[in-house]
Design an enzyme around this catalytic site. Sequence first.
Site, PDB file in Angstrom:
ATOM      1  CG  HIS A 276      -2.629  50.137   8.615  1.00 55.78           C
ATOM      2  ND1 HIS A 276      -3.833  49.498   8.777  1.00 55.78           N
ATOM      3  CD2 HIS A 276      -1.808  49.593   9.546  1.00 55.78           C
ATOM      4  CE1 HIS A 276      -3.745  48.615   9.753  1.00 55.78           C
ATOM      5  NE2 HIS A 276      -2.523  48.663  10.244  1.00 55.78           N
TER       6      HIS A 276
ATOM      7  CD  GLU B 187      -3.268  46.437  12.857  1.00 53.13           C
ATOM      8  OE1 GLU B 187      -2.403  47.137  13.414  1.00 53.13           O
ATOM      9  OE2 GLU B 187      -2.996  45.429  12.183  1.00 53.13           O
TER      10      GLU B 187
ATOM     11  CG  ASP C 287       9.849  42.179  17.120  1.00 57.98           C
ATOM     12  OD1 ASP C 287       9.943  43.101  17.961  1.00 57.98           O
ATOM     13  OD2 ASP C 287       9.492  42.373  15.937  1.00 57.98           O
ATOM     14  N   GLY C 288      12.086  42.378  20.010  1.00 54.59           N
ATOM     15  CA  GLY C 288      13.308  43.147  20.177  1.00 54.59           C
ATOM     16  C   GLY C 288      13.493  44.232  19.148  1.00 54.59           C
TER      17      GLY C 288
ATOM     18  CG  HIS D 179      -2.311  51.884  13.499  1.00 49.48           C
ATOM     19  ND1 HIS D 179      -1.153  52.040  12.769  1.00 49.48           N
ATOM     20  CD2 HIS D 179      -2.441  50.558  13.736  1.00 49.48           C
ATOM     21  CE1 HIS D 179      -0.604  50.843  12.563  1.00 49.48           C
ATOM     22  NE2 HIS D 179      -1.372  49.928  13.142  1.00 49.48           N
TER      23      HIS D 179
ATOM     24  CB  ALA E 148       5.821  45.624   6.714  1.00 49.42           C
ATOM     25  N   GLY E 149       4.394  44.830  10.029  1.00 53.59           N
ATOM     26  CA  GLY E 149       4.087  43.671  10.844  1.00 53.59           C
ATOM     27  C   GLY E 149       5.384  43.094  11.374  1.00 53.59           C
TER      28      GLY E 149
ATOM     29  CG  ASP F  76       1.653  43.323  13.812  1.00 52.64           C
ATOM     30  OD1 ASP F  76       0.716  43.062  13.030  1.00 52.64           O
ATOM     31  OD2 ASP F  76       2.202  44.438  13.853  1.00 52.64           O
TER      32      ASP F  76
END
Length: 383
Positions: free
Chosen positions: A136, A124, A243-244, A189, A303-304, A269
Amino acid sequence: MTTVFAKRLFDGEQWLANQAVTFSDNRITSVAEAELSNAMTKDVVDILAPGFIDVHVNGGGTLFNHTPTLLALEKIVQIHAQFGTVAMMPTLISDDYSIMSQAHDAVCEALAQNMGGILGLHYEGPYLNPVRKGVHNEFQLRQPNEGILATLLDVSKFGKLMVTLAPEQVREGFIEWLVSQKAIVCIGHSAATYEQAIAAVDSGARGFTHLFNAMTPLTSREPGVVGAALETNKATWCGLIADGHHVHPVSMRIAIAAKGCEHMMLVTDAIQSVGSNETEMAFLGKKVMRSEGKVTTVDGTLAGSDLDMATAVRNTIFLTGRTPAEALQMASLRPAEFLSIDDQFGHIKTDYRASMVALSEDYRVQKTWIDGRVAWEPFITCN
């Protein structure tokens, strides 16, 4: 030879009742209707479904960037097996070429050893747009050096290779070159226009990394990368973090309705928080905090994720209203089709991999098999 009796079986396409699934070594040898009283097995499960495939997973218990080793891969597979994941593309976030090289070597060794659960490698970055960098590190983002990069692509000789990039950041012809090296190119990204994104698809890109996140949005006058991703006349797949937090449930519903379930795939992720009890952890030189199902930096940047595939399936059912069959396909068959491994994964049929997940009626994992081996059940703990 092992037999599992499923009160309900989802074979990847349809629901069947009272099915005995027999497998030997790593392959399914038969699937047939049977009576429970006659089933020669100690394994009786409520629901049996194809195991989940995660094409975007950064870690579990450990972050792959922090420990790009064979042992780390084993741990990540073990952690995610408890959530029904049977195969994955370990993902390396933008980093030094030295770290990319270590990750490359570890994955190549895993593939050489036929390590269950590892399909290949997902880079990624680092060819991303600083404007849409997300978490990142900006100082790691750069232009491709094809001389160095060529040494990091031969993982495609042994397994699958994915590269997420911003098409506006690379030279003309670079995507075609990556495709010629058997890389699966994804757009992510990116601050690309709709036209730039479509040009990338025409050049061979076939995926969109974490739809809606870190990409130009769909607006009335500029469709952006999101608009290109939701086009239905192009053979592309969208990764969706259900994940909402990354995507609002309404946006998920709209996107799935626009694109169709056939080209949507659930991804996590996930970072090292999955499989860990820590609430604060190091992340690429920063500190991230876990709270209420998400992980963020101090300034609130995601962050992920703290997501696992079983939760993603449940969320897709209960937050978007899609059927269990559609949600299960988005977690198994669709990523298998995206990776062109749907002749081995995504179905429970004769000659397919015996990589399956047993679920309760509320879609919680009871047991996971990877290539015919029990990879997780409640009395097996993950260290």
